[in-house]
Design a protein around this motif. Structure first.
Motif, short mmCIF file in Angstrom:
data_model
loop_
_atom_site.label_atom_id
_atom_site.label_comp_id
_atom_site.label_asym_id
_atom_site.label_seq_id
_atom_site.Cartn_x
_atom_site.Cartn_y
_atom_site.Cartn_z
N CYS A 33 -42.28 17.09 7.32
CA CYS A 33 -42.72 15.94 7.87
C CYS A 33 -43.58 14.88 7.04
N ASP A 34 -44.11 15.43 5.88
CA ASP A 34 -44.60 14.38 4.91
C ASP A 34 -43.53 13.62 4.06
N ALA A 35 -42.58 14.47 3.54
CA ALA A 35 -41.69 14.02 2.89
C ALA A 35 -40.86 12.80 3.81
N TYR A 36 -40.34 13.31 4.76
CA TYR A 36 -39.71 12.35 5.56
C TYR A 36 -40.50 10.91 5.99
N ARG A 37 -41.89 11.08 6.21
CA ARG A 37 -42.62 9.87 6.63
C ARG A 37 -43.13 9.16 5.23
N LYS A 38 -43.16 9.68 4.16
CA LYS A 38 -43.32 9.06 2.98
C LYS A 38 -42.15 8.04 2.64
N LEU A 39 -41.16 8.61 2.79
CA LEU A 39 -39.80 7.96 2.50
C LEU A 39 -39.60 6.91 3.31
N ALA A 40 -39.78 7.19 4.50
CA ALA A 40 -39.71 6.29 5.79
C ALA A 40 -40.41 5.10 5.52
N PHE A 41 -41.76 5.14 5.34
CA PHE A 41 -42.64 4.05 5.12
C PHE A 41 -42.04 3.23 3.97
N ASP A 42 -41.93 4.01 2.70
CA ASP A 42 -41.35 3.13 1.45
C ASP A 42 -40.16 2.41 1.91
N LEU A 43 -39.04 2.83 2.52
CA LEU A 43 -37.86 2.44 2.80
C LEU A 43 -38.32 0.97 3.74
N ILE A 44 -39.03 1.19 4.60
CA ILE A 44 -39.24 -0.14 5.50
C ILE A 44 -39.91 -0.94 4.81
#
Length: 77
Positions: A33-44
């Motif tokens: 969850c943390d890995a996906y969340r952090k990457l999602a935030f940065d990509l956006i």
């Protein structure tokens, strides 16, 4: 987060992808969850990759369901 603060935005994205790609079957739901969340935030926020970022954010949100309200809150972008 520190790469972004230092203006090293490409490095922040690279690190995020490494975190997601490094997930394995032994990774807990919260680690995933943390890995996906952090990457999602940065990509956006860095690359304006809204479609891919949203897909990753949704995956993080699904992984956070059933965990703590705090973890779920972090996945609500």
């Amino acid at each position: 987060m520190l790469y972004g603060m230092a203006g090293r935005f490409a490095d922040a994205i690279t690190l995020g992808w490494r975190g997601v790609e490094g997930l394995g079957p032994e990774s807990t739901r919260l680690e995933q969850c943390d890995a996906y969340r952090k990457l999602a935030f940065d990509l956006i926020t860095i690359n304006a990759e809204f479609v891919q970022g949203l897909a990753l954010a949704r995956r993080a949100h699904e992984l956070a369901r059933g965990s703590s309200p705090h973890a779920l809150m972090h996945t609500t972008l």
